[in-house]
Design a protein around this motif. Structure first.
Motif, PDB file in Angstrom:
ATOM      1  N   ARG A   1       0.793  -1.226  -0.064  1.00 16.81           N
ATOM      2  CA  ARG A   1      -0.139  -0.096   0.047  1.00 16.81           C
ATOM      3  C   ARG A   1       0.907   1.371   0.005  1.00 16.81           C
ATOM      4  N   LYS A   2       1.949   1.273   0.675  1.00 15.66           N
ATOM      5  CA  LYS A   2       3.026   2.479   0.783  1.00 15.66           C
ATOM      6  C   LYS A   2       3.582   2.590  -0.563  1.00 15.66           C
ATOM      7  N   GLU A   3       3.965   1.575  -1.296  1.00 13.10           N
ATOM      8  CA  GLU A   3       4.488   1.726  -2.550  1.00 13.10           C
ATOM      9  C   GLU A   3       3.465   2.334  -3.872  1.00 13.10           C
ATOM     10  N   LYS A   4       2.211   1.894  -3.266  1.00  6.94           N
ATOM     11  CA  LYS A   4       0.849   2.360  -4.300  1.00  6.94           C
ATOM     12  C   LYS A   4       0.962   3.850  -4.081  1.00  6.94           C
ATOM     13  N   ALA A   5       0.903   4.223  -2.885  1.00  4.35           N
ATOM     14  CA  ALA A   5       0.708   5.489  -2.390  1.00  4.35           C
ATOM     15  C   ALA A   5       1.743   6.583  -2.974  1.00  4.35           C
ATOM     16  N   GLU A   6       3.092   6.170  -2.806  1.00  2.67           N
ATOM     17  CA  GLU A   6       4.079   6.585  -3.426  1.00  2.67           C
ATOM     18  C   GLU A   6       4.143   6.815  -5.071  1.00  2.67           C
ATOM     19  N   ALA A   7       3.734   5.970  -5.525  1.00  2.78           N
ATOM     20  CA  ALA A   7       3.543   5.668  -7.061  1.00  2.78           C
ATOM     21  C   ALA A   7       2.766   6.903  -7.527  1.00  2.78           C
TER      22      ALA A   7
ATOM     23  N   MET B   1     -14.232   9.577   8.376  1.00  4.12           N
ATOM     24  CA  MET B   1     -13.423   8.153   8.422  1.00  4.12           C
ATOM     25  C   MET B   1     -13.832   7.400   7.125  1.00  4.12           C
ATOM     26  N   PRO B   2     -12.917   7.226   6.238  1.00  5.49           N
ATOM     27  CA  PRO B   2     -13.175   6.427   5.144  1.00  5.49           C
ATOM     28  C   PRO B   2     -13.031   4.723   5.411  1.00  5.49           C
ATOM     29  N   ASP B   3     -13.813   4.075   4.644  1.00  2.00           N
ATOM     30  CA  ASP B   3     -14.019   2.695   4.614  1.00  2.00           C
ATOM     31  C   ASP B   3     -12.712   2.357   4.224  1.00  2.00           C
ATOM     32  N   ILE B   4     -12.244   1.244   4.375  1.00  4.50           N
ATOM     33  CA  ILE B   4     -10.998   0.214   3.625  1.00  4.50           C
ATOM     34  C   ILE B   4     -11.397   0.062   2.169  1.00  4.50           C
ATOM     35  N   SER B   5     -12.501   0.222   1.781  1.00  9.73           N
ATOM     36  CA  SER B   5     -12.797   0.233   0.159  1.00  9.73           C
ATOM     37  C   SER B   5     -12.445   1.485  -0.430  1.00  9.73           C
ATOM     38  N   SER B   6     -12.708   2.491   0.321  1.00 14.35           N
ATOM     39  CA  SER B   6     -12.403   3.934  -0.039  1.00 14.35           C
ATOM     40  C   SER B   6     -10.730   4.371  -0.277  1.00 14.35           C
ATOM     41  N   ILE B   7     -10.362   3.936   0.691  1.00 13.60           N
ATOM     42  CA  ILE B   7      -8.625   3.878   0.861  1.00 13.60           C
ATOM     43  C   ILE B   7      -8.224   3.364  -0.254  1.00 13.60           C
ATOM     44  N   ASP B   8      -8.561   1.899  -0.513  1.00 13.61           N
ATOM     45  CA  ASP B   8      -8.134   1.297  -1.727  1.00 13.61           C
ATOM     46  C   ASP B   8      -8.424   1.684  -3.033  1.00 13.61           C
ATOM     47  N   ALA B   9      -9.720   2.441  -2.997  1.00 12.95           N
ATOM     48  CA  ALA B   9     -10.329   2.952  -4.139  1.00 12.95           C
ATOM     49  C   ALA B   9      -9.160   3.926  -4.728  1.00 12.95           C
ATOM     50  N   VAL B  10      -8.716   4.951  -3.679  1.00 21.09           N
ATOM     51  CA  VAL B  10      -7.540   5.870  -3.965  1.00 21.09           C
ATOM     52  C   VAL B  10      -6.545   5.103  -4.567  1.00 21.09           C
ATOM     53  N   LEU B  11      -5.909   4.184  -3.991  1.00 15.42           N
ATOM     54  CA  LEU B  11      -4.691   3.543  -4.329  1.00 15.42           C
ATOM     55  C   LEU B  11      -4.712   2.806  -5.724  1.00 15.42           C
ATOM     56  N   ASN B  12      -6.117   2.165  -5.951  1.00 13.49           N
ATOM     57  CA  ASN B  12      -6.201   1.617  -7.035  1.00 13.49           C
ATOM     58  C   ASN B  12      -7.464   2.448  -8.005  1.00 13.49           C
ATOM     59  N   TYR B  13      -7.141   3.713  -8.262  1.00 14.65           N
ATOM     60  CA  TYR B  13      -8.260   4.589  -9.028  1.00 14.65           C
ATOM     61  C   TYR B  13      -8.051   4.205 -10.223  1.00 14.65           C
ATOM     62  N   GLU B  14      -9.509   4.479 -10.878  1.00 13.14           N
ATOM     63  CA  GLU B  14      -9.909   4.142 -12.127  1.00 13.14           C
ATOM     64  C   GLU B  14      -9.055   5.030 -13.350  1.00 13.14           C
ATOM     65  N   ASP B  15      -8.067   4.730 -14.110  1.00 14.30           N
ATOM     66  CA  ASP B  15      -7.476   5.411 -14.980  1.00 14.30           C
ATOM     67  C   ASP B  15      -8.410   5.663 -15.988  1.00 14.30           C
ATOM     68  N   HIS B  16      -8.899   6.963 -16.234  1.00 16.11           N
ATOM     69  CA  HIS B  16      -9.875   7.658 -17.044  1.00 16.11           C
ATOM     70  C   HIS B  16      -9.548   8.831 -17.638  1.00 16.11           C
ATOM     71  N   ASP B  17     -10.405   9.467 -18.424  1.00  9.03           N
ATOM     72  CA  ASP B  17     -10.603  11.028 -18.812  1.00  9.03           C
ATOM     73  C   ASP B  17     -11.662  11.865 -18.096  1.00  9.03           C
ATOM     74  N   TYR B  18     -12.166  11.583 -17.256  1.00  6.90           N
ATOM     75  CA  TYR B  18     -13.252  12.097 -16.444  1.00  6.90           C
ATOM     76  C   TYR B  18     -12.626  13.294 -15.513  1.00  6.90           C
ATOM     77  N   PHE B  19     -13.117  14.627 -15.570  1.00  7.93           N
ATOM     78  CA  PHE B  19     -12.893  15.455 -14.618  1.00  7.93           C
ATOM     79  C   PHE B  19     -14.150  15.807 -13.832  1.00  7.93           C
ATOM     80  N   PHE B  20     -15.312  15.263 -14.158  1.00  8.20           N
ATOM     81  CA  PHE B  20     -16.603  15.970 -13.512  1.00  8.20           C
ATOM     82  C   PHE B  20     -17.425  14.908 -13.433  1.00  8.20           C
ATOM     83  N   PHE B  21     -18.300  14.965 -12.548  1.00  4.40           N
ATOM     84  CA  PHE B  21     -19.454  14.049 -12.158  1.00  4.40           C
ATOM     85  C   PHE B  21     -20.679  14.903 -11.274  1.00  4.40           C
TER      86      PHE B  21
END
Length: 347
Positions: free
Chosen positions: A192-198, A290-310
């Motif tokens: 997880r630390k390596e993913k954050a650093e990346a 306080m984010p769930d583990i799923s939210s923390i992992d969602a940031v570490l493994n965020y979806e690579d796309h071209d969206y800027f708005f929602f």
């Protein structure tokens, strides 16, 4: 002959008396002495409890307090009282009851999630452990502890990873805090630390963004996509422009976290607060929840796309419509504004 009969009679009486005494001792120690209908009953012995406190606690659950007291004293229990949570089984005898109270402190599962502040976390934990809210808050905010572990008070909530943990009921506030630090270190694995650093973030910064993702969507499957939007903004030097940070800023400014805000107004976007990501490009000083583990992992493994708005999808409630351009986003936003106006939601 007469004396012989008297001696025989005395001997018989002695045997009867001894038998009676033996029966009394046996029943006092080994006969069932519980007085509850369920299979089990729970007794909480607070820290520093006196023997009288124990007696008062078990009295509603015991048939014969005199025999229980006699066995407890015989086993020197009044001088060996230990705080904790003790589970008594139906039909236990006095010997079993005292042995249980002496040495069978039973752990419990403690759980928490999605607290907005340390105070909320303390309130949640105090309903499950002996430690009260005040002692927990004091432990959570202790300056020396935070400094030693490289947290500010604003960041401290990030140290408490939502989950279910096993604790003894009489765990102190400081012991709870220390255990949570160990769980935090265990959670932030090398991977997880390596993913954050990346992705150019520290664990604390990941948690801050994850807290925003948590507030934006309750749909676990959508969180990596929402995280991708915020990472696109962050990597491109944009302000995050996150409505949940504005809502938190209003609550923080007014020091009223019971405020319910369903609609962010344009005037709110100008509130001068470090938590207002419409005003400041920097990440908020700490998580807004306080984010769930799923939210923390969602940031570490965020979806690579071209969206800027929602914006909220009124045709598929709970989910969002995503857009690559501001023009497309504004069209989606108009649909949402019409819907929210129709609902009569003004604040």
């Amino acid at each position: 002959m007469y004396i012989k009969k008297i001696l025989v009679a005395i001997a018989i009486l002695g045997v009867i008396a001894l038998a009676g005494f033996s029966y009394y001792i046996y029943t006092s120690i080994f006969s069932s002495n519980t007085d509850f209908s369920d299979k089990q009953a729970v007794v909480y012995i607070p820290t520093g409890a006196s023997y009288q406190t124990v007696i008062d606690s078990v009295k509603p659950l015991i048939k014969n307090m005199q025999s229980f007291d006699a066995v407890a004293r015989k086993k020197d229990y009044p001088n060996n009282i230990r705080a904790g949570r003790y589970v008594l089984d139906k039909n236990m005898n006095n010997n079993e009851l005292v042995n249980t109270l002496r040495s069978r402190n039973t752990p419990i599962n403690v759980s928490f999630n999605n607290q907005e502040r340390l105070e909320n976390l303390a309130g949640r934990i105090s309903t499950q452990l002996e430690a009260d809210s005040a002692s927990l808050v004091a432990a959570f905010k202790e300056e020396a502890f935070l400094k030693e572990n490289n947290f500010t008070e604003a960041q401290a909530l990030a140290m408490y990873i939502p989950n279910k943990y096993e604790f003894f009921w009489n765990t102190s506030a400081e012991e709870f805090r220390s255990r949570m630090k160990r769980e935090y270190d265990r959670f932030w694995t090398l991977e997880r630390k390596e993913k954050a650093e990346a992705i150019g973030l520290s664990p604390n910064e990941v948690t801050v963004i994850a807290s925003i993702v948590q507030k934006e969507t309750a749909k676990v499957d959508e969180r990596p996509k929402v995280a991708g939007v915020y990472m696109n903004r962050y990597k491109n030097g944009w302000k995050l422009d996150a409505d949940p940070t504005v809502i938190y800023a209003i609550k923080h400014e007014n020091q009223n976290f019971d405020t319910i805000i369903k609609r962010v107004l344009y005037k709110d976007l100008t509130l001068d607060s470090p938590y207002n990501t419409y005003l400041y490009k920097e990440l908020p000083p700490g998580p807004i929840a306080m984010p769930d583990i799923s939210s923390i992992d969602a940031v570490l493994n965020y979806e690579d796309h071209d969206y800027f708005f929602f914006v909220a999808d009124v045709q598929n409630m709970g989910y969002h419509k995503f857009a690559k351009t501001l023009a497309q986003h504004n069209r989606n936003k108009q649909e949402y504004v019409r819907w929210i106006n129709k609902q009569g939601i003004k604040r």
